[in-house]
Scaffold this active site. Structure first.
Site, PDB file in Angstrom:
ATOM      1  N   LYS A  79       0.834  -1.204   0.000  1.00 43.50           N
ATOM      2  CA  LYS A  79       0.000   0.000   0.000  1.00 43.50           C
ATOM      3  C   LYS A  79       0.866   1.251   0.000  1.00 43.50           C
ATOM      4  CE  LYS A  79      -3.686  -2.564   2.209  1.00 43.50           C
ATOM      5  NZ  LYS A  79      -4.249  -3.075   3.460  1.00 43.50           N
ATOM      6  N   GLN A 123      -5.405  -1.991   9.364  1.00 42.33           N
ATOM      7  CA  GLN A 123      -4.990  -3.279   8.793  1.00 42.33           C
ATOM      8  C   GLN A 123      -5.457  -4.434   9.685  1.00 42.33           C
ATOM      9  OE1 GLN A 123      -3.291  -3.780   5.798  1.00 42.33           O
ATOM     10  NE2 GLN A 123      -3.767  -5.915   6.201  1.00 42.33           N
ATOM     11  N   ASP A 146     -11.690   2.018   3.378  1.00 43.71           N
ATOM     12  CA  ASP A 146     -11.831   0.560   3.268  1.00 43.71           C
ATOM     13  C   ASP A 146     -13.292   0.139   3.177  1.00 43.71           C
ATOM     14  OD1 ASP A 146      -9.861  -1.283   2.862  1.00 43.71           O
ATOM     15  OD2 ASP A 146      -9.339  -1.557   4.969  1.00 43.71           O
TER      16      ASP A 146
END
Length: 314
Positions: A79, A123, A146
């Site tokens: 990322k 994450q 997300d």
């Protein structure tokens, strides 16, 4: 798109946009090249990011990682690399595995209040003592790149403008790129996770597909998969989907990422065999994976634009 099929004895000749291909009984599917599509998307996002910077807008992503999960470290690195390539500013927050829920939530709230941070990504997985749903609830929906907050999920279900979870969003972009029509099609999804299965089902419903979600308690799984026009595997079991589970001519999307005994990356689909009966199929690696990061970058750019738009109703 014009496709003419001419059968001669046991051979099959396909005329596709004026080109002729010969296929015999061991037909091969069209490979959905997610890696190639992701590259094109990232190149366009780089141009868009440069334009935003000319307007004084500097898109920025903040990533939070708790603990030292090796796979998570790889994902975070990828990322970071993507942000650097596109021109998105990037910051990492690596937290000790022993951090409390309150400390994690406090960091998220701090980032919510930092105007220069446009997107927040937590994450997963988290250590067992932490509640990831509580943490997601703490993220501002305007920075939820997300697509996991209750607000984002609710808007997706209601058909509102929202951030779509990156993997499902990537799959939908692949369908769009390859002109794979969903209207009226039977879509079967193996896997009911909050990350892939459930949001992907909503995306397909929004495109007028008839959707069935299968899972570990589904009876006679093969009966469902064999009628699917579009079969999506997202369960994390190497080569789980075999040729006999797939209808002739089905579109097969493999979301799984697994390592076999030799350490090679493989998907949830037995690619070599299923390729012989599918019309389209995604490879692993090089299929859905690259699209997930590309759509994350897309969501960060979207967040930056919306947060700097005085007339935004997002």
């Amino acid at each position: 798109m014009l496709i003419t099929v001419i059968y001669i004895a046991k051979d099959i000749f396909l005329l596709y946009n004026g080109q002729k291909f010969e296929r015999n009984e061991g037909r091969m599917a069209t490979i959905i090249e997610g890696k190639t599509l992701a590259k094109k998307i990232r190149e366009n996002l780089k141009i868009e990011c440069e334009e935003l910077k000319k307007q004084g807008i500097k898109p920025k992503l903040a990533v939070i990682m708790v603990g030292n999960n090796p796979a998570s470290k790889v994902y975070v690195k990828n990322k970071s690399k993507a942000c650097n390539e596109i021109g998105i500013e990037y910051e990492e927050h690596f937290l000790e595995e022993t951090i409390s829920q309150q400390e994690l939530n406090d960091l998220i709230k701090k980032l919510n209040n930092e105007k220069e941070v446009n997107g927040i990504l937590l994450q997963s997985p988290l250590p067992e003592h932490l509640d990831i749903n509580q943490a997601f609830k703490a993220i501002s929906y305007r920075k939820d790149v997300d697509g996991f907050t209750p607000s984002s999920v609710g808007k997706l279900v209601m058909g509102g403008d929202t951030f779509i979870s990156c993997t499902p969003y990537g799959v939908m972009k692949m369908f769009e790129e390859y002109n794979i029509e969903l209207t009226g099609k039977d879509v079967v999804i193996i896997g009911r996770s909050n990350i892939v299965g459930k949001p992907l089902a909503q995306c397909c419903l929004a495109n007028n597909a008839t959707v069935t979600i299968c899972h570990s308690r589904t009876k006679d799984l093969k009966k469902h998969t064999q009628r699917a026009d579009i079969l999506i595997a997202a369960i994390g079991k190497a080569k789980f989907v075999t040729k006999d589970m797939v209808k002739e001519g089905a579109v097969v999307v493999d979301v799984g990422i697994n390592r076999n005994e030799e350490g090679k990356l493989v998907g949830d689909v037995d690619f070599d065999e299923v390729e012989k009966v599918a019309s389209y199929i995604t490879p692993v690696p090089g299929g859905v994976g690259p699209m997930t990061i590309a759509m994350l970058m897309n969501n960060v750019i979207k967040a930056a634009k919306e947060q700097n738009n005085e007339n935004s109703t997002f």
